[in-house]
Design a protein around this motif. Structure first.
Motif, PDB file in Angstrom:
ATOM      1  N   ASP A  67       0.835  -1.199   0.000  1.00 19.94           N
ATOM      2  CA  ASP A  67       0.000   0.000   0.000  1.00 19.94           C
ATOM      3  C   ASP A  67       0.872   1.251   0.000  1.00 19.94           C
ATOM      4  O   ASP A  67       2.098   1.166  -0.087  1.00 19.94           O
ATOM      5  N   GLN A  68       0.247   2.414   0.123  1.00 20.53           N
ATOM      6  CA  GLN A  68       0.956   3.697   0.069  1.00 20.53           C
ATOM      7  C   GLN A  68       1.968   3.851   1.206  1.00 20.53           C
ATOM      8  O   GLN A  68       2.942   4.579   1.063  1.00 20.53           O
ATOM      9  N   SER A  69       1.760   3.155   2.322  1.00 20.20           N
ATOM     10  CA  SER A  69       2.706   3.237   3.443  1.00 20.20           C
ATOM     11  C   SER A  69       3.819   2.202   3.314  1.00 20.20           C
ATOM     12  O   SER A  69       4.662   2.099   4.185  1.00 20.20           O
ATOM     13  N   LEU A  70       3.802   1.422   2.235  1.00 18.02           N
ATOM     14  CA  LEU A  70       4.761   0.349   1.933  1.00 18.02           C
ATOM     15  C   LEU A  70       4.588  -0.874   2.838  1.00 18.02           C
ATOM     16  O   LEU A  70       5.523  -1.639   3.071  1.00 18.02           O
ATOM     17  N   THR A  71       3.374  -1.071   3.312  1.00 14.86           N
ATOM     18  CA  THR A  71       3.031  -2.278   4.067  1.00 14.86           C
ATOM     19  C   THR A  71       2.557  -3.343   3.081  1.00 14.86           C
ATOM     20  O   THR A  71       1.746  -3.061   2.201  1.00 14.86           O
ATOM     21  N   VAL A  72       3.061  -4.541   3.249  1.00 13.57           N
ATOM     22  CA  VAL A  72       2.706  -5.652   2.369  1.00 13.57           C
ATOM     23  C   VAL A  72       1.277  -6.100   2.683  1.00 13.57           C
ATOM     24  O   VAL A  72       0.965  -6.434   3.827  1.00 13.57           O
ATOM     25  N   THR A  73       0.435  -6.109   1.648  1.00 13.08           N
ATOM     26  CA  THR A  73      -0.964  -6.524   1.832  1.00 13.08           C
ATOM     27  C   THR A  73      -1.241  -7.903   1.237  1.00 13.08           C
ATOM     28  O   THR A  73      -2.258  -8.517   1.561  1.00 13.08           O
ATOM     29  N   ALA A  74      -0.365  -8.371   0.359  1.00 14.48           N
ATOM     30  CA  ALA A  74      -0.492  -9.716  -0.226  1.00 14.48           C
ATOM     31  C   ALA A  74       0.908 -10.161  -0.650  1.00 14.48           C
ATOM     32  O   ALA A  74       1.740  -9.329  -1.034  1.00 14.48           O
ATOM     33  N   ALA A  75       1.166 -11.474  -0.576  1.00 14.42           N
ATOM     34  CA  ALA A  75       2.477 -11.995  -0.964  1.00 14.42           C
ATOM     35  C   ALA A  75       2.355 -13.456  -1.380  1.00 14.42           C
ATOM     36  O   ALA A  75       1.597 -14.218  -0.781  1.00 14.42           O
ATOM     37  N   SER A  76       3.103 -13.810  -2.408  1.00 12.31           N
ATOM     38  CA  SER A  76       3.148 -15.200  -2.855  1.00 12.31           C
ATOM     39  C   SER A  76       4.477 -15.445  -3.547  1.00 12.31           C
ATOM     40  O   SER A  76       5.190 -14.513  -3.910  1.00 12.31           O
ATOM     41  N   SER A  77       4.793 -16.714  -3.742  1.00 17.05           N
ATOM     42  CA  SER A  77       6.029 -17.081  -4.435  1.00 17.05           C
ATOM     43  C   SER A  77       5.740 -18.190  -5.433  1.00 17.05           C
ATOM     44  O   SER A  77       4.722 -18.886  -5.338  1.00 17.05           O
ATOM     45  N   HIS A  91       7.606 -25.409   0.056  1.00 15.40           N
ATOM     46  CA  HIS A  91       7.578 -24.605   1.280  1.00 15.40           C
ATOM     47  C   HIS A  91       6.185 -24.041   1.529  1.00 15.40           C
ATOM     48  O   HIS A  91       5.986 -23.171   2.375  1.00 15.40           O
ATOM     49  N   GLY A  92       5.222 -24.547   0.776  1.00 12.93           N
ATOM     50  CA  GLY A  92       3.840 -24.125   0.972  1.00 12.93           C
ATOM     51  C   GLY A  92       3.661 -22.655   0.660  1.00 12.93           C
ATOM     52  O   GLY A  92       4.285 -22.116  -0.242  1.00 12.93           O
ATOM     53  N   ASN A  93       2.863 -22.019   1.448  1.00 13.39           N
ATOM     54  CA  ASN A  93       2.582 -20.602   1.261  1.00 13.39           C
ATOM     55  C   ASN A  93       3.397 -19.784   2.264  1.00 13.39           C
ATOM     56  O   ASN A  93       2.910 -18.806   2.828  1.00 13.39           O
ATOM     57  N   ALA A  94       4.641 -20.206   2.500  1.00 17.05           N
ATOM     58  CA  ALA A  94       5.481 -19.576   3.522  1.00 17.05           C
ATOM     59  C   ALA A  94       5.612 -18.074   3.332  1.00 17.05           C
ATOM     60  O   ALA A  94       5.629 -17.314   4.306  1.00 17.05           O
ATOM     61  N   TYR A  95       5.684 -17.617   2.091  1.00 17.67           N
ATOM     62  CA  TYR A  95       5.944 -16.198   1.841  1.00 17.67           C
ATOM     63  C   TYR A  95       4.715 -15.321   2.047  1.00 17.67           C
ATOM     64  O   TYR A  95       4.814 -14.089   2.038  1.00 17.67           O
ATOM     65  N   ALA A  96       3.576 -15.926   2.337  1.00 16.58           N
ATOM     66  CA  ALA A  96       2.402 -15.159   2.772  1.00 16.58           C
ATOM     67  C   ALA A  96       2.687 -14.514   4.131  1.00 16.58           C
ATOM     68  O   ALA A  96       2.017 -13.558   4.523  1.00 16.58           O
ATOM     69  N   GLN A  97       3.715 -15.007   4.839  1.00 15.71           N
ATOM     70  CA  GLN A  97       4.106 -14.417   6.122  1.00 15.71           C
ATOM     71  C   GLN A  97       4.661 -13.010   5.976  1.00 15.71           C
ATOM     72  O   GLN A  97       4.881 -12.317   6.970  1.00 15.71           O
ATOM     73  N   LEU A  98       4.890 -12.563   4.746  1.00 18.54           N
ATOM     74  CA  LEU A  98       5.351 -11.194   4.523  1.00 18.54           C
ATOM     75  C   LEU A  98       4.217 -10.187   4.705  1.00 18.54           C
ATOM     76  O   LEU A  98       4.471  -8.999   4.919  1.00 18.54           O
ATOM     77  N   VAL A  99       2.979 -10.657   4.624  1.00 17.12           N
ATOM     78  CA  VAL A  99       1.824  -9.766   4.781  1.00 17.12           C
ATOM     79  C   VAL A  99       1.886  -9.110   6.160  1.00 17.12           C
ATOM     80  O   VAL A  99       2.112  -9.773   7.175  1.00 17.12           O
ATOM     81  N   GLY A 100       1.706  -7.802   6.172  1.00 13.51           N
ATOM     82  CA  GLY A 100       1.742  -7.034   7.413  1.00 13.51           C
ATOM     83  C   GLY A 100       3.079  -6.378   7.677  1.00 13.51           C
ATOM     84  O   GLY A 100       3.164  -5.442   8.480  1.00 13.51           O
ATOM     85  N   LEU A 101       4.144  -6.843   7.015  1.00 14.85           N
ATOM     86  CA  LEU A 101       5.450  -6.219   7.196  1.00 14.85           C
ATOM     87  C   LEU A 101       5.516  -4.930   6.391  1.00 14.85           C
ATOM     88  O   LEU A 101       4.886  -4.797   5.346  1.00 14.85           O
ATOM     89  N   ASN A 102       6.302  -3.983   6.887  1.00 16.91           N
ATOM     90  CA  ASN A 102       6.490  -2.721   6.194  1.00 16.91           C
ATOM     91  C   ASN A 102       7.909  -2.679   5.629  1.00 16.91           C
ATOM     92  O   ASN A 102       8.873  -2.942   6.348  1.00 16.91           O
ATOM     93  N   LEU A 103       8.021  -2.351   4.350  1.00 16.50           N
ATOM     94  CA  LEU A 103       9.318  -2.356   3.675  1.00 16.50           C
ATOM     95  C   LEU A 103      10.298  -1.345   4.267  1.00 16.50           C
ATOM     96  O   LEU A 103      11.507  -1.509   4.105  1.00 16.50           O
ATOM     97  N   MET A 104       9.803  -0.313   4.953  1.00 10.71           N
ATOM     98  CA  MET A 104      10.682   0.712   5.512  1.00 10.71           C
ATOM     99  C   MET A 104      10.919   0.566   7.009  1.00 10.71           C
ATOM    100  O   MET A 104      11.677   1.339   7.584  1.00 10.71           O
TER     101      MET A 104
END
Length: 191
Positions: A67-77, A91-104
């Motif tokens: 989003d505009q604040s650089l928070t991850v709202t969806a993730a897949s690999s 590794h299943g949907n392990a990279y969905a764990q990135l949701v909620g993290l902020n890039l900054m």
């Protein structure tokens, strides 16, 4: 440019290509598509088979929505080429764990905690490490303010994050004078 011995004949052995693309969506969010591709210039035995020169050893994608604040709202690999078919991509949907993290805000550390070691894929987890600067570069000057700093009065995020943008540097004095810090002269020593 080679680091040493440029007059020595050399031949390519391995190539790792990283690619990050950022797209503005119609809904105001941003899609981030990152890929890692490893290739060899020669045939190699790999997991009981021969991988031909030029065919990927690894070809992996990581897709995020931020989003505009650089928070991850969806993730897949997605792992398309791998050394150990039937294992590397499990590794299943392990990279969905990135949701909620902020890039900054602590992204790299949180990725290591959530997906480091056997909790994820080494290559995809490494690919995550380049995402903050790549996305910030894509959004610098539009979504990310690179001139004025934040509402709390803090300087722009990029200052004091590399040698060229040290707050007491000539570069900051010229391009960010508001945020320039002068280095005090050392006190004279008694002789």
């Amino acid at each position: 440019m080679p680091a040493a011995h440029p007059s020595v004949t050399r031949r390519p052995l391995h190539r790792r290509a990283l690619d990050v693309q950022v797209f503005l969506r119609d809904d105001g969010l941003f899609d981030v598509e990152a890929s890692l591709v490893d290739t060899k210039s020669h045939d190699v035995p790999l997991a009981g088979q021969t991988r031909r020169a030029g065919d990927p050893i690894h070809e992996m994608r990581l897709c995020l929505t931020v989003d505009q604040s650089l928070t991850v709202t969806a993730a897949s690999s997605d792992t398309r080429w791998m050394p150990y078919v039937g294992a590397c991509s499990e590794h299943g949907n392990a990279y969905a764990q990135l949701v909620g993290l902020n890039l900054m805000k602590g992204f790299r550390h949180a990725v290591a905690e959530r997906l480091g070691g056997t909790r994820g894929c080494t290559h995809l987890t490494e690919l995550c490490q380049i995402l903050p600067t790549a996305v910030i570069q894509a959004l610098a000057g539009s979504v990310v303010d690179t001139r004025e700093g934040d509402a709390a009065g803090n300087p722009p995020f990029q200052l004091d994050r590399c040698h060229a943008l040290k707050r007491d540097s000539a570069t900051v004095a010229k391009f960010y004078p508001r945020w320039h810090l002068t280095t005090p002269e050392p006190a004279p020593t008694a002789s």
